[in-house]
Design a protein around this motif. Structure first.
Motif, PDB file in Angstrom:
ATOM      1  N   ALA A  59      44.092  34.183  40.713  1.00 40.07           N
ATOM      2  CA  ALA A  59      42.620  33.700  40.861  1.00 40.07           C
ATOM      3  C   ALA A  59      41.815  33.714  39.686  1.00 40.07           C
ATOM      4  O   ALA A  59      40.595  33.371  39.996  1.00 40.07           O
ATOM      5  CB  ALA A  59      42.258  34.415  41.981  1.00 40.07           C
ATOM      6  N   GLY A  60      42.158  34.267  38.477  1.00 39.62           N
ATOM      7  CA  GLY A  60      41.356  34.412  37.451  1.00 39.62           C
ATOM      8  C   GLY A  60      40.579  35.605  36.875  1.00 39.62           C
ATOM      9  O   GLY A  60      39.617  35.784  36.003  1.00 39.62           O
ATOM     10  N   TYR A  61      41.150  36.788  37.366  1.00 39.99           N
ATOM     11  CA  TYR A  61      40.650  38.001  37.319  1.00 39.99           C
ATOM     12  C   TYR A  61      41.612  38.821  36.698  1.00 39.99           C
ATOM     13  O   TYR A  61      42.733  38.709  37.117  1.00 39.99           O
ATOM     14  CB  TYR A  61      40.244  38.433  38.579  1.00 39.99           C
ATOM     15  CG  TYR A  61      38.841  37.706  39.082  1.00 39.99           C
ATOM     16  CD1 TYR A  61      37.485  37.700  38.832  1.00 39.99           C
ATOM     17  CD2 TYR A  61      39.058  36.752  40.021  1.00 39.99           C
ATOM     18  CE1 TYR A  61      36.663  36.782  39.373  1.00 39.99           C
ATOM     19  CE2 TYR A  61      38.299  35.909  40.630  1.00 39.99           C
ATOM     20  CZ  TYR A  61      36.771  35.854  40.180  1.00 39.99           C
ATOM     21  OH  TYR A  61      35.889  35.090  40.518  1.00 39.99           O
ATOM     22  N   ASP A  62      41.219  40.062  35.956  1.00 35.86           N
ATOM     23  CA  ASP A  62      42.285  40.929  35.540  1.00 35.86           C
ATOM     24  C   ASP A  62      42.279  42.139  36.577  1.00 35.86           C
ATOM     25  O   ASP A  62      41.149  42.427  37.171  1.00 35.86           O
ATOM     26  CB  ASP A  62      41.547  41.678  34.089  1.00 35.86           C
ATOM     27  CG  ASP A  62      41.619  40.516  33.093  1.00 35.86           C
ATOM     28  OD1 ASP A  62      42.491  39.699  32.906  1.00 35.86           O
ATOM     29  OD2 ASP A  62      40.809  40.453  32.206  1.00 35.86           O
ATOM     30  N   ALA A  63      43.408  42.410  36.726  1.00 40.46           N
ATOM     31  CA  ALA A  63      43.749  43.535  37.735  1.00 40.46           C
ATOM     32  C   ALA A  63      44.765  44.391  37.390  1.00 40.46           C
ATOM     33  O   ALA A  63      45.552  44.012  36.478  1.00 40.46           O
ATOM     34  CB  ALA A  63      44.295  42.824  39.266  1.00 40.46           C
TER      35      ALA A  63
END
Length: 65
Positions: A59-63
């Motif tokens: 989704a385009g985020y760092d996790a």
């Protein structure tokens, strides 16, 4: 079972909704609640943590767990 992930890059309610929607598409996820101020998302369900991290990153985020 509930798991909390650290999510970097969320800055608004739309970001929270994007992360939640991505996680709700993962098999085994019953609920997802993101908090951009805490840089976290709490996920309820039986999904594998690697699948959760992958969904947030897609989704385009760092996790991270």
């Amino acid at each position: 079972m509930s798991q909390t992930l650290t999510v970097e890059g969320m800055s608004c309610g739309h970001c929270e909704q994007t992360v939640e929607d991505a996680l709700l598409d993962v098999a085994g996820v019953e609920d997802a609640t993101a908090d951009n101020e805490a840089n976290s998302v709490t996920v309820t369900g039986s999904a594998d943590v690697d699948d959760l991290v992958a969904a947030v990153e897609d989704a385009g985020y760092d996790a991270s767990a």
